[in-house]
Design a protein around this motif. Structure first.
Motif, PDB file in Angstrom:
ATOM      1  N   TRP A 138       0.826  -1.209   0.000  1.00  0.00           N
ATOM      2  CA  TRP A 138       0.000   0.000   0.000  1.00  0.00           C
ATOM      3  C   TRP A 138       0.861   1.260   0.000  1.00  0.00           C
ATOM      4  O   TRP A 138       0.430   2.314  -0.490  1.00  0.00           O
ATOM      5  CB  TRP A 138      -0.927   0.011   1.211  1.00  0.00           C
ATOM      6  N   LYS A 139       2.100   1.183   0.548  1.00  0.00           N
ATOM      7  CA  LYS A 139       2.986   2.352   0.563  1.00  0.00           C
ATOM      8  C   LYS A 139       3.379   2.744  -0.864  1.00  0.00           C
ATOM      9  O   LYS A 139       3.439   3.925  -1.208  1.00  0.00           O
ATOM     10  CB  LYS A 139       4.238   2.049   1.385  1.00  0.00           C
ATOM     11  N   ILE A 140       3.641   1.727  -1.696  1.00  0.00           N
ATOM     12  CA  ILE A 140       3.999   2.002  -3.086  1.00  0.00           C
ATOM     13  C   ILE A 140       2.813   2.617  -3.823  1.00  0.00           C
ATOM     14  O   ILE A 140       2.961   3.583  -4.585  1.00  0.00           O
ATOM     15  CB  ILE A 140       4.468   0.714  -3.793  1.00  0.00           C
ATOM     16  N   LYS A 141       1.614   2.107  -3.559  1.00  0.00           N
ATOM     17  CA  LYS A 141       0.425   2.634  -4.220  1.00  0.00           C
ATOM     18  C   LYS A 141       0.132   4.059  -3.767  1.00  0.00           C
ATOM     19  O   LYS A 141      -0.183   4.927  -4.592  1.00  0.00           O
ATOM     20  CB  LYS A 141      -0.767   1.727  -3.931  1.00  0.00           C
ATOM     21  N   GLU A 142       0.239   4.313  -2.467  1.00  0.00           N
ATOM     22  CA  GLU A 142      -0.060   5.647  -1.957  1.00  0.00           C
ATOM     23  C   GLU A 142       0.954   6.680  -2.440  1.00  0.00           C
ATOM     24  O   GLU A 142       0.615   7.842  -2.659  1.00  0.00           O
ATOM     25  CB  GLU A 142      -0.093   5.635  -0.427  1.00  0.00           C
ATOM     26  N   SER A 143       2.194   6.256  -2.621  1.00  0.00           N
ATOM     27  CA  SER A 143       3.228   7.191  -3.059  1.00  0.00           C
ATOM     28  C   SER A 143       3.084   7.545  -4.542  1.00  0.00           C
ATOM     29  O   SER A 143       3.677   8.507  -5.020  1.00  0.00           O
ATOM     30  CB  SER A 143       4.618   6.596  -2.810  1.00  0.00           C
ATOM     31  N   GLY A 144       2.306   6.767  -5.281  1.00  0.00           N
ATOM     32  CA  GLY A 144       2.131   7.026  -6.704  1.00  0.00           C
ATOM     33  C   GLY A 144       3.238   6.458  -7.565  1.00  0.00           C
ATOM     34  O   GLY A 144       3.301   6.736  -8.767  1.00  0.00           O
ATOM     35  N   ASN A 145       4.106   5.658  -6.962  1.00  0.00           N
ATOM     36  CA  ASN A 145       5.170   5.026  -7.738  1.00  0.00           C
ATOM     37  C   ASN A 145       4.591   3.907  -8.604  1.00  0.00           C
ATOM     38  O   ASN A 145       3.604   3.266  -8.240  1.00  0.00           O
ATOM     39  CB  ASN A 145       6.251   4.466  -6.817  1.00  0.00           C
ATOM     40  N   ILE A 146       5.215   3.662  -9.761  1.00  0.00           N
ATOM     41  CA  ILE A 146       4.713   2.662 -10.710  1.00  0.00           C
ATOM     42  C   ILE A 146       5.839   1.702 -11.090  1.00  0.00           C
ATOM     43  O   ILE A 146       6.977   2.123 -11.310  1.00  0.00           O
ATOM     44  CB  ILE A 146       4.151   3.337 -11.976  1.00  0.00           C
ATOM     45  N   ILE A 147       5.488   0.430 -11.171  1.00  0.00           N
ATOM     46  CA  ILE A 147       6.425  -0.607 -11.619  1.00  0.00           C
ATOM     47  C   ILE A 147       5.840  -1.230 -12.882  1.00  0.00           C
ATOM     48  O   ILE A 147       4.694  -1.675 -12.890  1.00  0.00           O
ATOM     49  CB  ILE A 147       6.618  -1.698 -10.549  1.00  0.00           C
ATOM     50  N   ILE A 148       6.610  -1.250 -13.957  1.00  0.00           N
ATOM     51  CA  ILE A 148       6.184  -1.843 -15.227  1.00  0.00           C
ATOM     52  C   ILE A 148       7.077  -3.031 -15.537  1.00  0.00           C
ATOM     53  O   ILE A 148       8.298  -2.892 -15.636  1.00  0.00           O
ATOM     54  CB  ILE A 148       6.246  -0.825 -16.374  1.00  0.00           C
ATOM     55  N   LEU A 149       6.472  -4.214 -15.672  1.00  0.00           N
ATOM     56  CA  LEU A 149       7.202  -5.419 -16.068  1.00  0.00           C
ATOM     57  C   LEU A 149       6.975  -5.649 -17.557  1.00  0.00           C
ATOM     58  O   LEU A 149       5.830  -5.702 -18.017  1.00  0.00           O
ATOM     59  CB  LEU A 149       6.720  -6.635 -15.271  1.00  0.00           C
ATOM     60  N   LEU A 150       8.053  -5.789 -18.309  1.00  0.00           N
ATOM     61  CA  LEU A 150       7.959  -6.004 -19.754  1.00  0.00           C
ATOM     62  C   LEU A 150       8.376  -7.429 -20.093  1.00  0.00           C
ATOM     63  O   LEU A 150       9.402  -7.915 -19.618  1.00  0.00           O
ATOM     64  CB  LEU A 150       8.863  -5.021 -20.505  1.00  0.00           C
ATOM     65  N   THR A 151       7.594  -8.095 -20.928  1.00  0.00           N
ATOM     66  CA  THR A 151       7.926  -9.446 -21.363  1.00  0.00           C
ATOM     67  C   THR A 151       7.302  -9.704 -22.726  1.00  0.00           C
ATOM     68  O   THR A 151       6.261  -9.129 -23.061  1.00  0.00           O
ATOM     69  CB  THR A 151       7.426 -10.504 -20.361  1.00  0.00           C
ATOM     70  N   SER A 152       7.954 -10.542 -23.513  1.00  0.00           N
ATOM     71  CA  SER A 152       7.421 -10.865 -24.840  1.00  0.00           C
ATOM     72  C   SER A 152       6.283 -11.870 -24.753  1.00  0.00           C
ATOM     73  O   SER A 152       5.475 -11.986 -25.670  1.00  0.00           O
ATOM     74  CB  SER A 152       8.535 -11.429 -25.729  1.00  0.00           C
ATOM     75  N   SER A 153       6.219 -12.625 -23.659  1.00  0.00           N
ATOM     76  CA  SER A 153       5.171 -13.630 -23.494  1.00  0.00           C
ATOM     77  C   SER A 153       4.705 -13.639 -22.051  1.00  0.00           C
ATOM     78  O   SER A 153       5.492 -13.911 -21.137  1.00  0.00           O
ATOM     79  CB  SER A 153       5.691 -15.023 -23.886  1.00  0.00           C
ATOM     80  N   LEU A 154       3.428 -13.348 -21.852  1.00  0.00           N
ATOM     81  CA  LEU A 154       2.888 -13.282 -20.495  1.00  0.00           C
ATOM     82  C   LEU A 154       3.006 -14.614 -19.777  1.00  0.00           C
ATOM     83  O   LEU A 154       3.214 -14.664 -18.560  1.00  0.00           O
ATOM     84  CB  LEU A 154       1.423 -12.839 -20.560  1.00  0.00           C
TER      85      LEU A 154
END
Length: 541
Positions: free
Chosen positions: A133-149
């Motif tokens: 919840w700390k990451i969500k409240e801070s507005g930080n974003i994590i993007i995972l990139l992959t060619s195949s889910l």
């Protein structure tokens, strides 16, 4: 829009991959990260701060660390990144963005038995971040990139992971056309006669913009014009390399002019094509079942249809694999490939072998049930109507699970039966045209009568006869087939199939088919097949 918002007003933009390590959008962001999150590890106690000599040494050590490259291993980097993501450092007030490239290498989709300790730690860390919840409240974003889910660990893909899955599709027709227009007008590479940017956009469906650029660069490097042959050759190579052995992508070469007979079916399929091109999706079947004896042209007709539509044509292989979870992963990969190739005609040959009934014992620890459910969901998704046309082909459609054949998954069932006399003539004619074999024969009716006398002669048998006649002509040193060559080939033909099976498959195909797609003489066909089958059975009583 989601990605644009993710990059707006970011104090720190970071990227990480196992091979490249931790990187930043610019040098200022890297300096800020080192100052805020690396200095903490080199701070000295209050008592030590009183000693100026030690303070100076600490500052020197910090300066050295500020110039040293980051370690690349996840066990060193992830704890550092966690500090930045939860904004534990009071100096940080802005929002941070972390991009994890090749995320499947950081959190691979292994079973519990296959995963090593480091993989488990990495997966658990990412899973914990997704729920923090700390990451969500801070507005930080994590993007995972992959060619195949499917290559990403299952806990990160589940509905309860806290992560949002965004699929980036291949470019649509408009984007491909714009790319070709930009390339052609900017650099002036010539096009083969008959080609334009509109047709290039259609032909290169299923390719990315980078792959289109590669085809263009290949023509430019060889100082050659862009031809239909070049496009087909490169597209075939690219798609085979991208999708592997499980998805066989074929560029159709022939249209309906090269398929003899089945005029009512051709008319129906052209109607479906027109509805697709007009965007009238509600009039397009979700799926089609083609059933009947072997050699009656089931697969080839739909290949010709893909040509008429200008769609990709795909044959899929059985996804089963001996390793735990691998079959499901392969199946999900096949579905992703089909979405990328849309609009696409998908042919599942011998569907009765891959789609066995649920009542039959499997003994595979539930793999069959899971694959079946995955296919149910894919084939029933209304968003794919008119984009992925699934064609099941079988000699024995009675062996296919009834759930596949229900309306909404398979809307039309086309019977493929033995040709009529006029259809035999058409098949002889198109076989000469398809193989570009020279002949002075203009009237094929005598040969059609001879073939029909065999009762169980199929379109595939006609193809064999024409090729065999060409061999007879070659033995006489001729380039053109005469009547006696073709008659010798017909006389050489012998039925190699069980007539009882052909009659049984004909009966099943007619009875299980859509009435409006049956041939005009279907009642006679059915009665004759039933009479012959009954006669065969009486012989063995």
């Amino acid at each position: 829009q989601c990605l644009l918002e993710a990059f707006e007003q970011r104090e720190m933009i970071m990227s990480y991959s196992v091979s490249a390590g931790l990187q930043f959008a610019n040098a200022e962001m890297e300096k800020a990260f080192r100052r805020q999150y690396l200095a903490e590890g080199s701070q000295v106690s209050d008592e030590q701060k009183k000693q100026s000599a030690i303070q100076n040494a600490a500052k020197q050590r910090q300066n050295i660390e500020a110039q040293m490259p980051f370690e690349k291993t996840p066990d060193k980097i992830l704890p550092l990144l966690e500090k930045a993501l939860i904004n534990a450092n009071p100096e940080s007030s802005g929002k941070n963005l972390l991009i994890v490239d090749f995320a499947h290498n950081l959190a691979p989709n292994h079973s519990a038995a296959q995963a090593n300790w480091n993989d488990r730690v990495s997966v658990e860390t990412l899973e914990r971040w997704a729920r923090d919840w700390k990451i969500k409240e801070s507005g930080n974003i994590i993007i995972l990139l992959t060619s195949s889910l499917t290559d990403i660990a299952e806990p990160l893909r589940s509905n309860h992971s806290g992560a949002k899955i965004i699929r980036i599709s291949k470019p649509d027709d408009e984007a491909r056309i714009d790319r070709w227009e930009n390339r052609i007008t900017t650099n002036g590479v010539a096009l083969e006669d008959g080609l334009n940017t509109q047709s290039l956009g259609r032909i290169t469906s299923g390719l990315s913009l980078v792959q289109i650029d590669n085809i263009y660069s290949l023509a430019k490097a060889h100082n050659a014009s862009i031809s239909l042959g070049l496009i087909k050759k490169r597209k075939q190579e690219i798609l085979e390399q991208e999708f592997g052995d499980r998805v066989k992508v074929k560029i159709p070469e022939w249209g309906f002019d090269y398929f003899g007979g089945k005029e009512n079916v051709k008319e129906y399929l052209l109607e479906v094509r027109d509805n697709i091109l007009k965007g009238v999706w509600r009039r397009v079947p979700m799926g089609i079942l083609a059933s009947g004896p072997p050699g009656t042209g089931k697969t080839f007709l739909f290949e010709c249809w893909a040509y008429e539509c200008g769609f990709n044509f795909v044959k899929i292989e059985n996804p089963r694999n001996m390793f735990v979870g691998e079959s499901e992963r392969i199946m999900a990969g096949i579905f992703s490939a089909l979405d990328d190739l849309a609009p696409v005609v998908v042919v599942e040959d011998e569907a009765d072998q891959s789609e066995t009934s649920r009542d039959m014992p499997s003994g595979d620890s539930g793999v069959s049930n899971r694959l079946r459910q995955m296919k149910f969901e894919f084939c029933s998704d209304p968003k794919r109507r008119g984009k992925v046309i699934w064609v099941r082909i079988s000699n024995r459609d009675d062996l296919i699970d009834a759930a596949y054949k229900r309306k909404g998954r398979t809307d039309d069932n086309i019977p493929f039966v033995l040709p009529t006399l006029s259809e035999y003539e058409d098949i002889f004619r198109v076989m000469f045209a398809r193989y570009k074999i020279q002949t002075a024969i203009t009237d094929f009716s005598p040969f059609a009568k001879s073939a029909a006398a065999g009762i169980y002669c199929t379109g595939a048998d006609i193809e064999w006869m024409v090729l065999e006649a060409d061999k007879y002509a070659g033995r006489e040193g001729k380039d053109s087939i005469d009547s006696h060559h073709l008659m010798m080939a017909i006389n050489d033909w012998e039925m190699d199939l069980d007539p009882r099976e052909i009659d049984r498959q004909t009966i099943l195909a007619i009875k299980g088919s859509s009435k409006r797609l049956r041939p005009d003489h279907w009642k006679k066909l059915l009665a004759d097949a039933e009479a012959r089958l009954k006669g065969h059975q009486m012989q063995f009583v």
